[in-house]
Design an enzyme around this catalytic site. Structure first.
Site, short mmCIF file in Angstrom:
data_model
loop_
_atom_site.label_atom_id
_atom_site.label_comp_id
_atom_site.label_asym_id
_atom_site.label_seq_id
_atom_site.Cartn_x
_atom_site.Cartn_y
_atom_site.Cartn_z
N GLY A 66 0.85 -1.20 0.00
CA GLY A 66 0.00 0.00 0.00
C GLY A 66 0.88 1.24 0.00
O GLY A 66 2.10 1.17 0.20
N LEU A 67 0.24 2.36 -0.21
CA LEU A 67 0.95 3.65 -0.26
C LEU A 67 1.63 3.96 1.08
O LEU A 67 1.25 3.42 2.12
CB LEU A 67 -0.06 4.78 -0.55
CG LEU A 67 -0.71 4.81 -1.93
CD1 LEU A 67 -1.81 5.88 -1.96
CD2 LEU A 67 0.33 5.09 -3.02
N SER A 83 -0.46 4.44 4.39
CA SER A 83 -1.75 3.73 4.29
C SER A 83 -2.04 2.95 5.57
O SER A 83 -3.21 2.69 5.89
CB SER A 83 -1.76 2.79 3.07
OG SER A 83 -0.70 1.85 3.16
N LYS A 106 0.36 0.15 6.70
CA LYS A 106 1.03 -1.17 6.66
C LYS A 106 1.77 -1.46 7.98
O LYS A 106 1.60 -2.52 8.56
CB LYS A 106 2.05 -1.24 5.50
CG LYS A 106 1.47 -0.95 4.14
CD LYS A 106 2.53 -1.03 3.05
CE LYS A 106 3.65 -0.01 3.13
NZ LYS A 106 3.23 1.40 2.99
N SER A 127 5.96 -2.04 -2.06
CA SER A 127 5.94 -3.03 -3.16
C SER A 127 4.95 -2.59 -4.25
O SER A 127 3.91 -3.21 -4.43
CB SER A 127 5.64 -4.44 -2.64
OG SER A 127 4.66 -4.48 -1.65
N1 LIG Z 1 10.65 8.26 -2.85
C1 LIG Z 1 10.03 7.52 -1.93
N2 LIG Z 1 8.91 6.83 -2.24
C2 LIG Z 1 8.31 6.08 -1.31
N3 LIG Z 1 8.73 5.95 -0.03
C3 LIG Z 1 9.86 6.61 0.33
C4 LIG Z 1 10.55 7.43 -0.60
N4 LIG Z 1 11.62 7.96 0.03
C5 LIG Z 1 11.62 7.52 1.29
N5 LIG Z 1 10.55 6.70 1.48
C6 LIG Z 1 10.33 5.96 2.74
O1 LIG Z 1 10.68 4.61 2.44
C7 LIG Z 1 9.61 3.74 2.72
C8 LIG Z 1 9.27 2.85 1.49
O2 LIG Z 1 10.24 1.88 1.34
P1 LIG Z 1 9.83 0.49 0.70
O3 LIG Z 1 11.04 -0.38 0.81
O4 LIG Z 1 8.59 0.00 1.34
O5 LIG Z 1 9.54 0.90 -0.80
S1 LIG Z 1 9.39 -0.02 -2.10
O6 LIG Z 1 8.62 -1.21 -1.71
O7 LIG Z 1 10.74 -0.39 -2.53
O8 LIG Z 1 8.71 0.81 -3.09
C9 LIG Z 1 8.39 4.56 3.05
O9 LIG Z 1 7.88 3.96 4.21
P2 LIG Z 1 6.32 3.76 4.48
O10 LIG Z 1 5.84 5.15 4.75
O11 LIG Z 1 6.30 2.90 5.70
O12 LIG Z 1 5.66 3.13 3.30
C10 LIG Z 1 8.93 5.96 3.28
O13 LIG Z 1 9.06 6.19 4.65
N1 LIG Z 2 -7.44 2.56 10.23
C1 LIG Z 2 -6.12 2.81 10.28
N2 LIG Z 2 -5.24 1.82 10.05
C2 LIG Z 2 -3.90 2.07 10.09
N3 LIG Z 2 -3.36 3.28 10.36
C3 LIG Z 2 -4.21 4.31 10.59
C4 LIG Z 2 -5.61 4.12 10.54
N4 LIG Z 2 -6.21 5.30 10.81
C5 LIG Z 2 -5.22 6.19 10.99
N5 LIG Z 2 -4.01 5.61 10.88
C6 LIG Z 2 -2.72 6.31 11.04
O1 LIG Z 2 -2.11 6.36 9.75
C7 LIG Z 2 -0.70 6.28 9.87
C8 LIG Z 2 -0.20 5.10 9.06
O2 LIG Z 2 1.19 5.10 9.10
P1 LIG Z 2 2.04 3.80 8.87
O3 LIG Z 2 1.47 2.65 9.61
O4 LIG Z 2 3.47 4.17 9.12
O5 LIG Z 2 1.79 3.54 7.30
P2 LIG Z 2 2.73 2.82 6.25
O6 LIG Z 2 3.53 1.79 6.99
O7 LIG Z 2 1.77 2.22 5.26
O8 LIG Z 2 3.57 3.91 5.66
C9 LIG Z 2 -0.38 6.14 11.36
O9 LIG Z 2 -0.10 7.41 11.89
C10 LIG Z 2 -1.71 5.60 11.93
O10 LIG Z 2 -1.89 5.96 13.28
#
Ligand SMILES: Nc1ncnc2c1ncn2[C@@H]1O[C@H](COP(=O)(O)OS(=O)(=O)O)[C@@H](OP(=O)(O)O)[C@H]1O
Ligand SMILES: Nc1ncnc2c1ncn2[C@@H]1O[C@H](COP(=O)(O)OP(=O)(O)O)[C@@H](O)[C@H]1O
Length: 199
Positions: free
Chosen positions: A33-34, A37, A39, A107
């Site tokens: 997921g984004l 989102s 995860k 991913s």
């Molecule tokens: N350019 C860019 N795009 C997306 N995300 C970015 C970027 N730069 C840094 N980050 C941080 O890195 C986390 C994503 O890494 P991933 O290994 O999950 O990415 S991927 O699966 O290879 O696309 C992602 O973590 P999550 O927020 O937990 O998804 C971000 O914190």
């Molecule tokens: N229903 C929900 N499920 C998961 N996270 C939520 C939800 N509602 C609000 N949030 C908030 O959204 C954010 C999600 O961040 P995070 O878990 O780090 O996402 P990701 O790992 O996909 O980047 C957190 O601050 C979390 O508290």
């Protein structure tokens, strides 16, 4: 291609032996997921619940992968492909060890997720789409990354100027704009129980 002279050395203790000790099957719960989102939040809470059910888990996420094994990779498409390939292979080892493995990576590409699925036996790869609109993720902005993207400090950011391909046929979809963290966890645990993953 040059011959590699490698020989597979079969062990005497197999995956099903290890699973017998643990009293549950190994599997990978592949969250996608984004950014923002949910995860990480959901996988952390899910792992706590599974631990309470005596399930042997391990969580792979950015902290233990992008800071270590994959520290050489950035966010260009090819780096993301390699990131997911390595995580897929590591997950396969964990599942072979009989562990319920939770992965929390964007991913973004369907082809890479399908490739990872192909590393596993039927039913071992459970794709979980953590669904939330870009607007919702940006409003949450838990790490302040979207703000930086809008200021032009980060490029190739997923959902903005780097693509995200939503799964076409995930086993589980959690909608974090509609479901709470607890509801999402309950839904995933329910899936694992109904489908015989837990003793
Ligand atoms: N350019 C860019 N795009 C997306 N995300 C970015 C970027 N730069 C840094 N980050 C941080 O890195 C986390 C994503 O890494 P991933 O290994 O999950 O990415 S991927 O699966 O290879 O696309 C992602 O973590 P999550 O927020 O937990 O998804 C971000 O914190
Ligand atoms: N229903 C929900 N499920 C998961 N996270 C939520 C939800 N509602 C609000 N949030 C908030 O959204 C954010 C999600 O961040 P995070 O878990 O780090 O996402 P990701 O790992 O996909 O980047 C957190 O601050 C979390 O508290």
């Amino acid at each position: 291609m040059e011959e590699n002279h490698l020989t597979w050395h079969e062990g005497k203790v197999m995956k099903h032996d290890r699973e017998k000790i643990k009293k549950h099957k190994g599997a990978v719960l592949w969250f996608t997921g984004l950014s923002g989102s949910g995860k990480s939040t959901i996988s952390v809470e899910l792992e706590k619940v599974l631990y309470g059910l005596n399930v042997h888990t391990y969580r792979l996420d950015g902290d233990n992968v992008r800071h270590g094994l994959n520290r050489d990779l950035g966010f260009a498409d090819q780096d993301r492909v390699e990131n997911i390939r390595r995580i897929g292979e590591v997950s396969r080892l964990f599942v072979d060890a009989g562990i319920v493995t939770l992965t929390a990576f964007i991913s973004p590409f369907q082809r890479d997720r399908d490739m990872v699925r192909s590393l596993f036996q039927d039913g071992e790869f459970i794709e979980i789409y953590v669904k939330a609109s870009l607007e919702a993720c940006e409003a949450r902005d838990p790490k302040g990354l979207y703000k930086k993207v809008r200021k032009g400090e980060i490029s190739q950011f997923t959902g903005i100027d780097s693509p995200y391909e939503a799964p076409a046929s995930a086993q589980i979809v959690v909608d974090t704009e509609k479901q709470t963290v607890e509801e999402a966890v309950e839904m995933i645990v329910g899936y694992l129980k109904v489908n015989g993953y837990l003793a």
